[in-house]
Scaffold this motif. Sequence first.
Motif, short mmCIF file in Angstrom:
data_model
loop_
_atom_site.label_atom_id
_atom_site.label_comp_id
_atom_site.label_asym_id
_atom_site.label_seq_id
_atom_site.Cartn_x
_atom_site.Cartn_y
_atom_site.Cartn_z
N VAL A 12 13.43 -5.80 -1.11
CA VAL A 12 12.83 -6.68 -2.11
C VAL A 12 11.77 -5.87 -2.85
N ILE A 13 11.82 -5.95 -4.18
CA ILE A 13 10.82 -5.29 -5.02
C ILE A 13 10.06 -6.38 -5.74
N ASP A 14 8.74 -6.29 -5.73
CA ASP A 14 7.97 -7.43 -6.23
C ASP A 14 8.02 -7.63 -7.73
N ASP A 15 8.76 -6.77 -8.47
CA ASP A 15 8.98 -7.06 -9.89
C ASP A 15 10.22 -7.94 -10.09
N GLY A 16 10.89 -8.28 -8.98
CA GLY A 16 12.07 -9.13 -9.06
C GLY A 16 13.37 -8.36 -9.27
N ALA A 17 13.31 -7.04 -9.34
CA ALA A 17 14.54 -6.25 -9.50
C ALA A 17 15.50 -6.59 -8.37
N SER A 18 16.76 -6.67 -8.70
CA SER A 18 17.77 -7.01 -7.68
C SER A 18 18.75 -5.86 -7.51
N ARG A 19 19.54 -5.99 -6.46
CA ARG A 19 20.59 -5.03 -6.12
C ARG A 19 20.05 -3.64 -5.77
N TRP A 20 18.85 -3.61 -5.17
CA TRP A 20 18.29 -2.37 -4.65
C TRP A 20 18.44 -2.38 -3.13
N TYR A 21 18.68 -1.21 -2.55
CA TYR A 21 18.93 -1.07 -1.13
C TYR A 21 18.05 0.02 -0.53
N GLY A 22 17.84 -0.12 0.76
CA GLY A 22 17.15 0.91 1.52
C GLY A 22 18.14 1.68 2.37
N LEU A 23 18.03 2.98 2.36
CA LEU A 23 18.84 3.84 3.20
C LEU A 23 18.10 4.01 4.52
N GLY A 24 18.79 3.77 5.60
CA GLY A 24 18.18 4.06 6.88
C GLY A 24 18.39 2.96 7.89
N PRO A 25 18.44 3.34 9.11
CA PRO A 25 18.36 4.73 9.55
C PRO A 25 19.68 5.48 9.36
N VAL A 26 19.55 6.79 9.30
CA VAL A 26 20.71 7.68 9.35
C VAL A 26 20.57 8.47 10.64
N SER A 27 21.64 8.51 11.41
CA SER A 27 21.59 9.08 12.76
C SER A 27 22.77 10.00 13.02
N VAL A 28 22.48 11.09 13.72
CA VAL A 28 23.54 12.03 14.15
C VAL A 28 23.28 12.38 15.61
N SER A 29 24.33 12.37 16.40
CA SER A 29 24.20 12.74 17.82
C SER A 29 23.51 14.09 17.94
N PRO A 30 22.55 14.20 18.84
CA PRO A 30 21.80 15.46 18.96
C PRO A 30 22.67 16.70 19.15
N GLU A 31 23.77 16.58 19.88
CA GLU A 31 24.60 17.77 20.14
C GLU A 31 25.35 18.27 18.92
N VAL A 32 25.41 17.48 17.85
CA VAL A 32 26.10 17.94 16.63
C VAL A 32 25.19 17.89 15.40
N GLN A 33 23.88 17.79 15.62
CA GLN A 33 22.96 17.83 14.48
C GLN A 33 22.99 19.22 13.85
N ARG A 34 22.62 19.27 12.58
CA ARG A 34 22.56 20.50 11.79
C ARG A 34 23.95 21.09 11.54
N GLN A 35 24.96 20.21 11.52
CA GLN A 35 26.32 20.64 11.21
C GLN A 35 26.86 19.94 9.97
N GLY A 36 25.97 19.29 9.20
CA GLY A 36 26.36 18.69 7.93
C GLY A 36 26.84 17.25 8.02
N ILE A 37 26.72 16.61 9.16
CA ILE A 37 27.21 15.23 9.29
C ILE A 37 26.34 14.28 8.49
N GLY A 38 25.03 14.36 8.64
CA GLY A 38 24.13 13.52 7.84
C GLY A 38 24.28 13.84 6.36
N ALA A 39 24.43 15.12 6.05
CA ALA A 39 24.59 15.54 4.66
C ALA A 39 25.91 15.06 4.06
N ALA A 40 26.86 14.68 4.88
CA ALA A 40 28.11 14.08 4.39
C ALA A 40 27.98 12.56 4.30
N LEU A 41 27.30 11.94 5.26
CA LEU A 41 27.14 10.49 5.26
C LEU A 41 26.32 9.99 4.07
#
Length: 170
Positions: A67-96
């Motif tokens: 919600v934005i207090d100017d009344g703008a609609s159709r805005w979204y929040g990203l998050g959380p974004v999560s990647v299993s620790p054993e495969v982090q830093r392999q581009g999975i988040g960067a693809a999602l």
Amino acid sequence: MQISNETPQDRDAIFAVTQAAFKNHPHSQQTEGYIVDALRQAGALALSLVARQDGRVVGHIAFSPVVIDDGASRWYGLGPVSVSPEVQRQGIGAALIPEGLARLKTMGAAGCVVLGEPGYYTRFGFAATPALTYPGPPPEYFMAQAFTGAASGQVAYHQAFYASANSSPS
């Protein structure tokens, strides 16, 4: 790796990946898995994607309305974004992230905000936007990306972002 919409069968795996991904994060209160569950239960999980490797969920990204207090609609929040620790830093988040943003645009979203590390999220088109504010963290950590128009004012995330182990259905 394959990216697809979450299915009901993915819920436990999403929770496990999310909790593991944030386990040692210095700015986490270990509630991210509960937040995703609370968003889902409230019908506020507008877009939920999983990344699979060898049929196993190894990453997840959530988008929910803000919600934005100017009344703008159709805005979204990203998050959380999560990647299993054993495969982090392999581009999975960067693809999602770009896949999720592309799907948001297809859904008619006007824009997206994120609270996170500027060094990471700016590469996906996010930038600190003085017209949009979020109370608390330093302003450079709250970023936005407009798709179809500008918005201004204070941004509020869904109430589910206050979920914890004591308040979530997991």
